[in-house]
Design an enzyme around this catalytic site. Sequence first.
Site, mmCIF file in Angstrom:
data_model
loop_
_atom_site.group_PDB
_atom_site.id
_atom_site.type_symbol
_atom_site.label_atom_id
_atom_site.label_comp_id
_atom_site.label_asym_id
_atom_site.label_seq_id
_atom_site.Cartn_x
_atom_site.Cartn_y
_atom_site.Cartn_z
ATOM 1 N N GLU A 74 32.949 -10.650 -0.018
ATOM 2 C CA GLU A 74 31.311 -10.441 0.195
ATOM 3 C C GLU A 74 30.829 -11.773 0.284
ATOM 4 O OE1 GLU A 74 29.849 -7.995 -0.312
ATOM 5 O OE2 GLU A 74 31.095 -6.672 -1.103
ATOM 6 N N CYS A 107 22.543 -14.591 -1.751
ATOM 7 C CA CYS A 107 23.012 -14.092 -0.223
ATOM 8 C C CYS A 107 22.070 -13.019 0.487
ATOM 9 C CB CYS A 107 24.303 -13.522 -0.447
ATOM 10 S SG CYS A 107 24.516 -12.112 -1.737
HETATM 11 P P1 NAD Z 1 32.174 -20.978 -2.577
HETATM 12 O O1 NAD Z 1 32.737 -20.528 -1.415
HETATM 13 O O2 NAD Z 1 32.046 -22.323 -2.273
HETATM 14 O O3 NAD Z 1 33.046 -20.871 -4.042
HETATM 15 C C1 NAD Z 1 32.946 -19.358 -4.285
HETATM 16 C C2 NAD Z 1 34.230 -19.344 -5.371
HETATM 17 O O4 NAD Z 1 35.437 -19.648 -4.654
HETATM 18 C C3 NAD Z 1 34.313 -20.411 -6.707
HETATM 19 O O5 NAD Z 1 34.779 -19.731 -7.666
HETATM 20 C C4 NAD Z 1 35.223 -21.747 -5.960
HETATM 21 O O6 NAD Z 1 35.679 -22.299 -7.045
HETATM 22 C C5 NAD Z 1 36.249 -20.522 -5.451
HETATM 23 N N1 NAD Z 1 36.981 -21.392 -4.369
HETATM 24 C C6 NAD Z 1 36.693 -22.237 -3.376
HETATM 25 N N2 NAD Z 1 37.557 -22.647 -2.435
HETATM 26 C C7 NAD Z 1 38.594 -21.839 -2.720
HETATM 27 C C8 NAD Z 1 39.999 -21.733 -2.461
HETATM 28 N N3 NAD Z 1 40.430 -22.341 -1.423
HETATM 29 N N4 NAD Z 1 40.712 -20.810 -2.925
HETATM 30 C C9 NAD Z 1 40.497 -19.958 -3.717
HETATM 31 N N5 NAD Z 1 39.038 -20.019 -4.438
HETATM 32 C C10 NAD Z 1 38.437 -21.210 -4.127
HETATM 33 O O7 NAD Z 1 30.768 -20.326 -2.743
HETATM 34 P P2 NAD Z 1 29.550 -20.859 -3.728
HETATM 35 O O8 NAD Z 1 29.149 -22.161 -3.172
HETATM 36 O O9 NAD Z 1 29.993 -20.589 -5.132
HETATM 37 O O10 NAD Z 1 28.551 -19.551 -3.563
HETATM 38 C C11 NAD Z 1 27.522 -19.584 -2.449
HETATM 39 C C12 NAD Z 1 28.109 -18.698 -1.585
HETATM 40 O O11 NAD Z 1 28.274 -17.365 -1.832
HETATM 41 C C13 NAD Z 1 26.852 -18.492 -0.325
HETATM 42 O O12 NAD Z 1 27.268 -18.452 0.902
HETATM 43 C C14 NAD Z 1 26.506 -16.784 -0.556
HETATM 44 O O13 NAD Z 1 25.993 -16.452 0.385
HETATM 45 C C15 NAD Z 1 27.693 -16.174 -0.937
HETATM 46 N N6 NAD Z 1 27.324 -15.262 -1.847
HETATM 47 C C16 NAD Z 1 27.763 -13.921 -1.301
HETATM 48 C C17 NAD Z 1 27.365 -12.789 -1.959
HETATM 49 C C18 NAD Z 1 27.592 -11.409 -1.196
HETATM 50 O O14 NAD Z 1 27.553 -10.785 -2.395
HETATM 51 N N7 NAD Z 1 27.769 -11.408 -0.282
HETATM 52 C C19 NAD Z 1 26.730 -12.915 -3.077
HETATM 53 C C20 NAD Z 1 26.429 -14.173 -3.539
HETATM 54 C C21 NAD Z 1 26.801 -15.367 -2.930
#
Ligand code: NAD
Length: 511
Positions: A232, A266
Amino acid sequence: MTWTVRSPATKEVIGTLEETNGEQIHEMYASAAQAFASWSGLPISERIRFLRKVRLQIIEELDQIVKVISDSTGKVSVEALTTEVMTVVDSISHIEKRAAAALKTKRVKTPLTFIGKRSYIEYKPRGTVLVISPWNFPFQLSMIPIVEALAAGNAVILKPSEVTPLVGRLIEKLFTQAGFPAGLLQVAHGGKELGAALVKGKPDFIHFTGSVRTGKIIQTEAAKQLIPTLLELGGKDPMIVCADANLERAVQGALWGGFTNSGQVCMSVERVYVDQSVYQEFVDRLVEAAQHLRQGTAADSDIGSMTFPQQTAIIKEHVTEALDKGATLLAGDHPDKWEEDQMFIKPMILTNVNHGMAVMQEETFGPVLPIMAFETEEEAVALANDTRFGLNASIWTADLERGKQIVSRLITGNAVINDVIITVANPYLPYGGAKEGGIGAYHGDVGMQGFCVQTAVMVDKGRRKKEVNWFPYEGKYELFVRLIRSFWGENRNWRGFLAAYRQLLKKEPRK
Ligand code: NAD
């Protein structure tokens, strides 16, 4: 290591917690496997009884939960209560009602060519599901995948965002208080390195919500071990306002859709396209309405603070670039005037924007509404589709048929006519993105089913000696040609079909 956590809004310390040590991962997967062995064997009604307890535990602690979410994210209390807690309890309640039907073995038809056989689909839990969640809706986006996965009979390891770790601890506590078996829901507290190590630990399924960038990394890592994933990801969601729209409603919708949770959604409105005949009126009304929004930490504030300091840098970059390229800022402050670590960003409205600017192409994830006029519906659809994302869209028109036709032409996982964002909160609908909005969907029946291995089963009573398609093939080619022609040709010829079938049946195995 002990972590000190601060509120993004007040910068005050709001708690401490222990980071999970990477060496604990192996043990976590072992406990999950052990818990899975007994949990997966429970009848769904028993699993649902546990989930109900979590729902009631949430209701019991409503105010404390809202406080932890609000303190952790800077979002206002009403939003923490409605978009996080209410959505979660409604989802659990939905699962309580639907899980048995969604996950029960389903009989499906069997074609005549398999005469005498029966077919069904059985849904079996996958094993240990790794849920990795972001900071913008840290409660909802962790809880819903967790409860869907648990309802389906899986064990879960949650890796919540390191930006809002106290929400992860809150979730851990809720499940303990609700009396869940040890090891069934475990929370790994830490950052991206811990997330990456958990992926390497080889869960049976990964449910990831977060950025496109991380989604690609996780997908790549998962592919190396062929771990199935659901992603997502991000959005750059368009709002199309037609000339016949209820303009006051569209203005209020844009305001909420663009600025709720400070735009860190998002599915928030990130681009607005307005029919030129109502463009000026829409813009004037929107600018006027934006002035009445209250920003702060008070109980009746409309907009809170940003959650993640690094996000403000992205907003600054997008808005500054747009202004440098000729955009006009009609509401909010020029980024040059922002303080170094300012977390309350005033809602911004931009006009004179175009698709050559990052603010119309990249996910801004902040309180920014850039608006463009369009001349024809064709142009509006082309502009809306001119993006690498495809999570959500909204269309505003009094002509619902026209609205639906526009929806049909948009490449998007979600769409709303005359409202914004809400599909995610209807637990009967699947939720997922198109293009870089994501891969796969959860929520609804498909959500629970997605956390399962679907076993396709066909049963034969085993009384006949053989099947027509088995060896030997001698003399069968012509008979099959006749059978195929008579059955699937332009006019069905039952007599020809049955004659060919009978002759095929007569063919004996070679002795
Ligand atoms: P992010 O991708 O930076 O982090 C998300 C999660 O992934 C965190 O828990 C982080 O610690 C983990 N993570 C980061 N690198 C990783 C790796 N290499 N391996 C495993 N885990 C890892 O996202 P964010 O900044 O926390 O959230 C914002 C983003 O999320 C925006 O782009 C937003 O659009 C998206 N989002 C999407 C939805 C949806 O349902 N489509 C909902 C909410 C947010």
